[in-house]
Design a protein around this motif. Structure first.
Motif, PDB file in Angstrom:
ATOM      1  N   ALA A  11      -5.328 -13.287  -2.395  1.00 25.60           N
ATOM      2  CA  ALA A  11      -5.956 -12.555  -1.290  1.00 25.60           C
ATOM      3  C   ALA A  11      -6.104 -11.078  -1.633  1.00 25.60           C
ATOM      4  O   ALA A  11      -7.155 -10.467  -1.365  1.00 25.60           O
ATOM      5  N   VAL A  12      -5.071 -10.501  -2.227  1.00 27.47           N
ATOM      6  CA  VAL A  12      -5.136  -9.086  -2.603  1.00 27.47           C
ATOM      7  C   VAL A  12      -6.162  -8.884  -3.711  1.00 27.47           C
ATOM      8  O   VAL A  12      -6.906  -7.899  -3.724  1.00 27.47           O
ATOM      9  N   ALA A  13      -6.209  -9.822  -4.658  1.00 28.76           N
ATOM     10  CA  ALA A  13      -7.178  -9.718  -5.753  1.00 28.76           C
ATOM     11  C   ALA A  13      -8.610  -9.693  -5.223  1.00 28.76           C
ATOM     12  O   ALA A  13      -9.479  -9.006  -5.773  1.00 28.76           O
ATOM     13  N   VAL A  29      -9.481   3.886   7.500  1.00 25.54           N
ATOM     14  CA  VAL A  29      -8.092   4.254   7.811  1.00 25.54           C
ATOM     15  C   VAL A  29      -7.279   3.014   8.165  1.00 25.54           C
ATOM     16  O   VAL A  29      -6.120   2.875   7.746  1.00 25.54           O
ATOM     17  N   ALA A  30      -7.880   2.090   8.908  1.00 26.80           N
ATOM     18  CA  ALA A  30      -7.187   0.857   9.269  1.00 26.80           C
ATOM     19  C   ALA A  30      -6.858   0.031   8.031  1.00 26.80           C
ATOM     20  O   ALA A  30      -5.773  -0.560   7.915  1.00 26.80           O
ATOM     21  N   ALA A  31      -7.789  -0.008   7.072  1.00 24.97           N
ATOM     22  CA  ALA A  31      -7.543  -0.746   5.836  1.00 24.97           C
ATOM     23  C   ALA A  31      -6.415  -0.108   5.037  1.00 24.97           C
ATOM     24  O   ALA A  31      -5.578  -0.805   4.442  1.00 24.97           O
ATOM     25  N   LEU A  32      -6.391   1.231   5.001  1.00 29.77           N
ATOM     26  CA  LEU A  32      -5.305   1.928   4.300  1.00 29.77           C
ATOM     27  C   LEU A  32      -3.957   1.622   4.939  1.00 29.77           C
ATOM     28  O   LEU A  32      -2.968   1.348   4.252  1.00 29.77           O
ATOM     29  N   ASP A  33      -3.906   1.652   6.280  1.00 26.75           N
ATOM     30  CA  ASP A  33      -2.659   1.328   6.982  1.00 26.75           C
ATOM     31  C   ASP A  33      -2.217  -0.102   6.678  1.00 26.75           C
ATOM     32  O   ASP A  33      -1.027  -0.365   6.464  1.00 26.75           O
ATOM     33  N   ALA A  34      -3.160  -1.023   6.641  1.00 29.39           N
ATOM     34  CA  ALA A  34      -2.828  -2.421   6.372  1.00 29.39           C
ATOM     35  C   ALA A  34      -2.319  -2.598   4.945  1.00 29.39           C
ATOM     36  O   ALA A  34      -1.349  -3.328   4.703  1.00 29.39           O
ATOM     37  N   ALA A  35      -2.975  -1.922   3.992  1.00 27.64           N
ATOM     38  CA  ALA A  35      -2.529  -2.022   2.601  1.00 27.64           C
ATOM     39  C   ALA A  35      -1.129  -1.436   2.427  1.00 27.64           C
ATOM     40  O   ALA A  35      -0.285  -1.990   1.705  1.00 27.64           O
ATOM     41  N   HIS A  36      -0.870  -0.308   3.114  1.00 30.38           N
ATOM     42  CA  HIS A  36       0.453   0.310   3.028  1.00 30.38           C
ATOM     43  C   HIS A  36       1.520  -0.592   3.649  1.00 30.38           C
ATOM     44  O   HIS A  36       2.606  -0.753   3.085  1.00 30.38           O
ATOM     45  N   ARG A  37       1.203  -1.192   4.794  1.00 26.92           N
ATOM     46  CA  ARG A  37       2.153  -2.097   5.446  1.00 26.92           C
ATOM     47  C   ARG A  37       2.439  -3.307   4.558  1.00 26.92           C
ATOM     48  O   ARG A  37       3.585  -3.746   4.417  1.00 26.92           O
ATOM     49  N   LEU A  38       1.405  -3.831   3.927  1.00 29.54           N
ATOM     50  CA  LEU A  38       1.586  -4.963   3.022  1.00 29.54           C
ATOM     51  C   LEU A  38       2.455  -4.564   1.829  1.00 29.54           C
ATOM     52  O   LEU A  38       3.297  -5.349   1.376  1.00 29.54           O
ATOM     53  N   GLN A  39       2.263  -3.362   1.329  1.00 24.61           N
ATOM     54  CA  GLN A  39       3.050  -2.877   0.192  1.00 24.61           C
ATOM     55  C   GLN A  39       4.537  -2.829   0.540  1.00 24.61           C
ATOM     56  O   GLN A  39       5.394  -3.204  -0.267  1.00 24.61           O
ATOM     57  N   GLN A  40       4.854  -2.384   1.761  1.00 25.39           N
ATOM     58  CA  GLN A  40       6.263  -2.315   2.164  1.00 25.39           C
ATOM     59  C   GLN A  40       6.855  -3.718   2.356  1.00 25.39           C
ATOM     60  O   GLN A  40       8.015  -3.956   2.036  1.00 25.39           O
ATOM     61  N   LEU A  42       5.950  -6.387   0.735  1.00 27.34           N
ATOM     62  CA  LEU A  42       6.190  -6.895  -0.620  1.00 27.34           C
ATOM     63  C   LEU A  42       7.429  -6.243  -1.231  1.00 27.34           C
ATOM     64  O   LEU A  42       8.164  -6.875  -1.995  1.00 27.34           O
ATOM     65  N   ALA A  43       7.669  -4.979  -0.874  1.00 24.05           N
ATOM     66  CA  ALA A  43       8.879  -4.303  -1.359  1.00 24.05           C
ATOM     67  C   ALA A  43      10.127  -5.005  -0.830  1.00 24.05           C
ATOM     68  O   ALA A  43      11.127  -5.145  -1.545  1.00 24.05           O
ATOM     69  N   ALA A  44      10.075  -5.449   0.423  1.00 16.98           N
ATOM     70  CA  ALA A  44      11.211  -6.174   0.999  1.00 16.98           C
ATOM     71  C   ALA A  44      11.443  -7.488   0.244  1.00 16.98           C
ATOM     72  O   ALA A  44      12.593  -7.874  -0.023  1.00 16.98           O
ATOM     73  N   VAL A  45      10.364  -8.168  -0.105  1.00 21.19           N
ATOM     74  CA  VAL A  45      10.487  -9.406  -0.886  1.00 21.19           C
ATOM     75  C   VAL A  45      11.069  -9.107  -2.261  1.00 21.19           C
ATOM     76  O   VAL A  45      11.947  -9.819  -2.769  1.00 21.19           O
ATOM     77  N   THR A  46      10.584  -8.027  -2.895  1.00 25.74           N
ATOM     78  CA  THR A  46      11.077  -7.637  -4.220  1.00 25.74           C
ATOM     79  C   THR A  46      12.574  -7.368  -4.185  1.00 25.74           C
ATOM     80  O   THR A  46      13.318  -7.785  -5.081  1.00 25.74           O
ATOM     81  N   LEU A  47      13.032  -6.679  -3.146  1.00 20.71           N
ATOM     82  CA  LEU A  47      14.465  -6.387  -3.021  1.00 20.71           C
ATOM     83  C   LEU A  47      15.282  -7.664  -2.913  1.00 20.71           C
ATOM     84  O   LEU A  47      16.370  -7.772  -3.496  1.00 20.71           O
ATOM     85  N   THR A  48      14.780  -8.628  -2.167  1.00 19.83           N
ATOM     86  CA  THR A  48      15.481  -9.913  -2.043  1.00 19.83           C
ATOM     87  C   THR A  48      15.595 -10.603  -3.395  1.00 19.83           C
ATOM     88  O   THR A  48      16.662 -11.126  -3.759  1.00 19.83           O
ATOM     89  N   LEU A  49      14.520 -10.590  -4.161  1.00 16.27           N
ATOM     90  CA  LEU A  49      14.527 -11.241  -5.471  1.00 16.27           C
ATOM     91  C   LEU A  49      15.424 -10.492  -6.453  1.00 16.27           C
ATOM     92  O   LEU A  49      16.166 -11.108  -7.229  1.00 16.27           O
ATOM     93  N   VAL A  50      15.376  -9.163  -6.416  1.00 20.81           N
ATOM     94  CA  VAL A  50      16.219  -8.364  -7.310  1.00 20.81           C
ATOM     95  C   VAL A  50      17.692  -8.605  -7.012  1.00 20.81           C
ATOM     96  O   VAL A  50      18.516  -8.733  -7.930  1.00 20.81           O
ATOM     97  N   ASN A 109       8.828   2.867   4.755  1.00 21.63           N
ATOM     98  CA  ASN A 109       8.529   2.615   3.359  1.00 21.63           C
ATOM     99  C   ASN A 109       9.832   2.547   2.548  1.00 21.63           C
ATOM    100  O   ASN A 109      10.923   2.757   3.085  1.00 21.63           O
ATOM    101  N   LEU A 110       9.699   2.273   1.267  1.00 23.15           N
ATOM    102  CA  LEU A 110      10.871   2.040   0.427  1.00 23.15           C
ATOM    103  C   LEU A 110      11.753   3.279   0.331  1.00 23.15           C
ATOM    104  O   LEU A 110      12.984   3.190   0.395  1.00 23.15           O
TER     105      LEU A 110
END
Length: 416
Positions: A11-13, A29-40, A42-50, A109-110
């Protein structure tokens, strides 16, 4: 989870190639907010995996000394950034579910999550779990107004809002925690650039910062009205002067059996004609003028190389074969030769490829430079090492790690 992440990746691709110019300003601006929210999220998922990777000891199983070092090799991160990621993953796993949820919701954010986790850890020292939970709620709310720097600053007085009766004692605890954090986060990184220069970055604690300023400030003042150097250039030259002063004292500790020294490498033809261009044992190249200037100021150990860069002879200050052999190893390997390790020569010891106890000789063809961790790892694991036809070491992983057992080499150290 793997399937869901693959779908999210698709989906991101699809968004990567989508044009942004047709969007209205509101949609942009709405798209930027959505991309930033998605990034955070994914950061939560990354922390779980790490956290799971760190808890299982996957890094050591793969031959790395720590999870941070393994992440650097796997994800091409810097070690300090990887270490901060591991620390935050641990902090959110052992408590602070509110922080993890806020990150997963994209509310913070992270970097803000790291600030809140540090602040709540300080609160825990002075108050109970209920107060700490209130502090998380307030800090998450403040995160909507403040960037990480301001959030850390206002967080030092969080108990004024959630537990005023404990605020003064907590302020003292916060100061102590800040000092401990400064001690933990102190580091200095030396990165060799492609043009042979060295990039110096790091964070000094208060004591080291005071010492550096006390030493460097007097030496970095302009020498007179004709001094056209910039402030940064003057500080650079002052640091160089401090290093020269330290080398002249003769009080620096030894490393690998050799005193502190500068090793300059030059070709045999150049040596027979006159002292010319050379290279330091850490891989930095020097002009003839620089080599001649160093010769006036430090001990030069000539390492004579043949046409194929094979070490023919190594100048030495002692009558110990080990000293010359070590210098030859440093010239060849540049540091710990284990794949993915960036430890410099001064942190390394020589390892016999064929063990000395088994009749292995002590010479360059039977030696490889390894840091303490990888020296122990090689002795107690199924990794093997051999020298290639060009004399460079390569390591063969065990079959369980790589069924094809493709040889691996270290690419961190620049070769002379």
């Amino acid at each position: 989870m793997v399937e869901e992440l693959a779908q999210a990746d698709d989906a991101v691709a699809a968004c990567v190639d989508a044009a942004a110019w047709p969007l209205t300003e509101h949609e942009l601006v709405a798209a930027l907010d959505a991309a930033h929210r998605l990034q955070q999220r994914l950061a939560a998922v990354t922390l779980t995996l790490v956290r799971e990777i760190d808890g299982r000891g996957t890094a050591r199983t793969h031959g790395a000394s720590t999870t941070a070092v393994w992440l650097r090799e796997r994800l091409r991160m810097t070690v300090p950034a990887a270490r901060r990621l591991v620390d935050l993953a641990t902090a959110l796993d052992t408590g602070n579910p509110g922080i993890r949820q806020a990150l997963a919701d994209g509310a913070i954010n992270l970097d803000q999550a790291r600030v809140i986790a540090d602040t709540v850890t300080t609160v825990h020292r002075s108050a109970d779990a209920e107060t700490a939970e209130k502090a998380v709620g307030v800090l998450v709310e403040w995160a909507g107004q403040f960037d990480p720097t301001l959030l850390r600053r206002v967080g030092t007085r969080i108990l004024d809002h959630v537990a005023p009766d404990l605020a003064d004692a907590a302020a003292a605890a916060a100061l102590a925690a800040e000092d401990a954090r400064a001690t933990r986060d102190r580091h200095l990184t030396l990165s060799t650039q492609t043009d042979g220069r060295l990039r110096l970055t790091g964070i000094l604690d208060a004591e080291a910062a005071g010492l550096l300023r006390a030493a460097i400030d007097p030496l970095s003042a302009p020498t007179g009205p004709d001094d056209t150097r910039s402030p940064g250039q003057r500080r650079h030259d002052a640091l160089s002067d401090i290093c020269r002063l330290a080398l002249r004292t003769g009080d620096l500790p030894e490393h690998g059996g050799d005193p502190a020294q500068i090793v300059v490498t030059t070709s045999y033809d150049t040596l027979t004609r006159q002292l010319g261009a050379g290279a330091l044992d850490i891989g930095l190249h020097l002009t003839p003028d620089t080599v001649r200037r160093l010769a006036c100021d430090a001990t030069i150990l000539p390492a004579v190389l043949g046409g194929t860069s094979q070490v023919l002879d190594v100048g030495r200050q002692r009558r110990l074969v080990t000293g010359a052999l070590r210098r030859a190893l440093v010239l060849r390997d540049g540091g710990c030769a284990f794949p993915g390790c960036d430890r410099p020569p001064r942190w390394c010891a020589a390892h016999h490829i064929r063990h000395w106890a088994d009749g292995g000789p002590t010479n360059l063809d039977n030696a490889v430079l390894l840091c303490g961790h990888h020296h122990r790892h090689l002795h107690h694991s199924q990794w093997t090492v051999r020298l290639r036809d060009n004399g460079r070491p390569e390591f063969i992983p065990p079959a369980w790690l790589d069924p094809d057992q493709i040889p691996r080499r270290n690419h961190y150290h620049r070769r002379t």
